[in-house]
Design a protein around this motif. Structure first.
Motif, PDB file in Angstrom:
ATOM      1  N   GLY A  14     -23.026   5.406  90.329  1.00  0.00           N
ATOM      2  CA  GLY A  14     -22.803   4.665  89.929  1.00  0.00           C
ATOM      3  C   GLY A  14     -21.782   4.033  91.632  1.00  0.00           C
ATOM      4  O   GLY A  14     -22.525   4.655  92.453  1.00  0.00           O
ATOM      5  N   SER A  15     -20.941   2.749  91.304  1.00  0.00           N
ATOM      6  CA  SER A  15     -20.100   3.075  92.485  1.00  0.00           C
ATOM      7  C   SER A  15     -18.217   3.126  91.446  1.00  0.00           C
ATOM      8  O   SER A  15     -18.780   3.099  90.214  1.00  0.00           O
ATOM      9  N   LEU A  20     -15.153   1.826  87.904  1.00  0.00           N
ATOM     10  CA  LEU A  20     -13.481   0.794  86.859  1.00  0.00           C
ATOM     11  C   LEU A  20     -13.642  -0.755  85.789  1.00  0.00           C
ATOM     12  O   LEU A  20     -13.094  -1.321  85.457  1.00  0.00           O
ATOM     13  N   ASN A  21     -14.736  -1.019  86.396  1.00  0.00           N
ATOM     14  CA  ASN A  21     -15.774  -2.078  84.829  1.00  0.00           C
ATOM     15  C   ASN A  21     -15.988  -1.993  83.838  1.00  0.00           C
ATOM     16  O   ASN A  21     -14.765  -3.050  82.757  1.00  0.00           O
ATOM     17  N   ALA A  22     -16.204  -0.687  83.922  1.00  0.00           N
ATOM     18  CA  ALA A  22     -16.536  -0.241  82.494  1.00  0.00           C
ATOM     19  C   ALA A  22     -15.340  -0.015  81.327  1.00  0.00           C
ATOM     20  O   ALA A  22     -15.286  -0.019  80.858  1.00  0.00           O
ATOM     21  N   ALA A  23     -14.006   0.898  82.785  1.00  0.00           N
ATOM     22  CA  ALA A  23     -13.087   0.858  82.091  1.00  0.00           C
ATOM     23  C   ALA A  23     -12.543  -0.613  81.821  1.00  0.00           C
ATOM     24  O   ALA A  23     -11.486  -0.250  80.146  1.00  0.00           O
ATOM     25  N   TYR A  24     -12.653  -1.343  82.467  1.00  0.00           N
ATOM     26  CA  TYR A  24     -11.572  -2.791  82.061  1.00  0.00           C
ATOM     27  C   TYR A  24     -12.862  -3.313  80.782  1.00  0.00           C
ATOM     28  O   TYR A  24     -11.447  -3.607  79.856  1.00  0.00           O
ATOM     29  N   LYS A  42     -21.319   7.685  79.460  1.00  0.00           N
ATOM     30  CA  LYS A  42     -22.632   7.502  78.294  1.00  0.00           C
ATOM     31  C   LYS A  42     -22.956   5.778  78.786  1.00  0.00           C
ATOM     32  O   LYS A  42     -23.654   5.409  78.684  1.00  0.00           O
ATOM     33  N   LYS A  43     -21.624   4.975  78.441  1.00  0.00           N
ATOM     34  CA  LYS A  43     -21.769   3.514  79.212  1.00  0.00           C
ATOM     35  C   LYS A  43     -22.367   3.208  79.548  1.00  0.00           C
ATOM     36  O   LYS A  43     -23.138   2.199  79.677  1.00  0.00           O
ATOM     37  N   LEU A  44     -22.318   3.746  81.273  1.00  0.00           N
ATOM     38  CA  LEU A  44     -23.196   3.553  82.604  1.00  0.00           C
ATOM     39  C   LEU A  44     -24.316   4.286  82.480  1.00  0.00           C
ATOM     40  O   LEU A  44     -25.274   4.473  83.741  1.00  0.00           O
TER      41      LEU A  44
END
Length: 211
Positions: A14-15, A20-24, A42-44
């Motif tokens: 990923g990147s 960071l976007n997933a955490a946000y 898991k989300k990513l």
């Protein structure tokens, strides 16, 4: 935080921005307890170990979320309070853009941060500092237009606490209803009636057509 040296190294990882976007999104949807490495992986659809290519640990990710919040909500609010305006009414409407444009101020993010602060003294301190900075910026906005100190402070606090109340109560109302009240809010905050052209510009840039 770490960064890869080249694009090849990012394959399958990923990147930094994607993590960071997933955490946000998880913070806004489910609170800080949902911001954990395995659920994010898991989300990513990425390996858990990929996370450590970009962040030393979960605490580093949480710190990055705090910095994003500061950059988005606090910085943009202060910037809007300093934007050019020919009257105090226009200056306040510049700030009101924050409440209507999530690119300037993310109310869901704000609510999530304030919820997080209830269980974290460190985040509570960040919130308190941000509140002070924002109110001070609004006070300076009134100062620019010749308001006496106490009048500037109380008007700044009134604007800010009203909006934080909207956020904390998760107030939902149709855009037409909210726009309907804008002139009266302005009169309360400034002591003068807004001019039609001031309202028209505000409505126009926020995609609203007054009837």
């Amino acid at each position: 935080m770490k960064a890869p040296n080249n694009l090849a190294e990012t394959a399958g990882r990923g990147s930094l921005e994607s993590w960071l976007n997933a955490a946000y999104e998880s913070l806004k949807e489910s609170g800080v307890d949902a911001v954990r490495v395995m659920p994010l992986a898991k989300k990513l659809n990425l390996a858990r170990t990929s996370f450590y290519w970009y962040f030393q640990d979960r605490e580093a990710l949480l710190e990055a979320l705090i910095e994003r919040w500061k950059s988005k909500n606090t910085f943009n609010l202060i910037t809007q309070s300093q934007a050019y305006a020919s009257s105090i009414t226009e200056a306040i409407l510049n700030v009101f853009d924050c409440w209507l444009n999530s690119d300037l101020f993310d109310s869901q993010f704000e609510f999530a941060m304030r919820s997080w602060a209830l269980q974290s003294p460190e985040v509570a301190k960040e919130i308190a500092e941000a509140d002070a900075q924002r109110v001070e910026a609004l006070r300076h906005m009134f100062d620019r237009f010749g308001f006496a100190h106490d009048a500037a402070v109380t008007r700044a606090r009134s604007i800010y606490l009203t909006q934080i109340g909207y956020i904390s109560m998760k107030t939902q109302e149709p855009i037409a209803q909210r726009m309907h009240y804008i002139p009266e809010y302005l009169k309360i905050f400034t002591g003068v009636d807004p001019q039609p052209h001031e309202l028209e510009r505000f409505y126009s840039r926020n995609g609203f057509t007054a009837i």
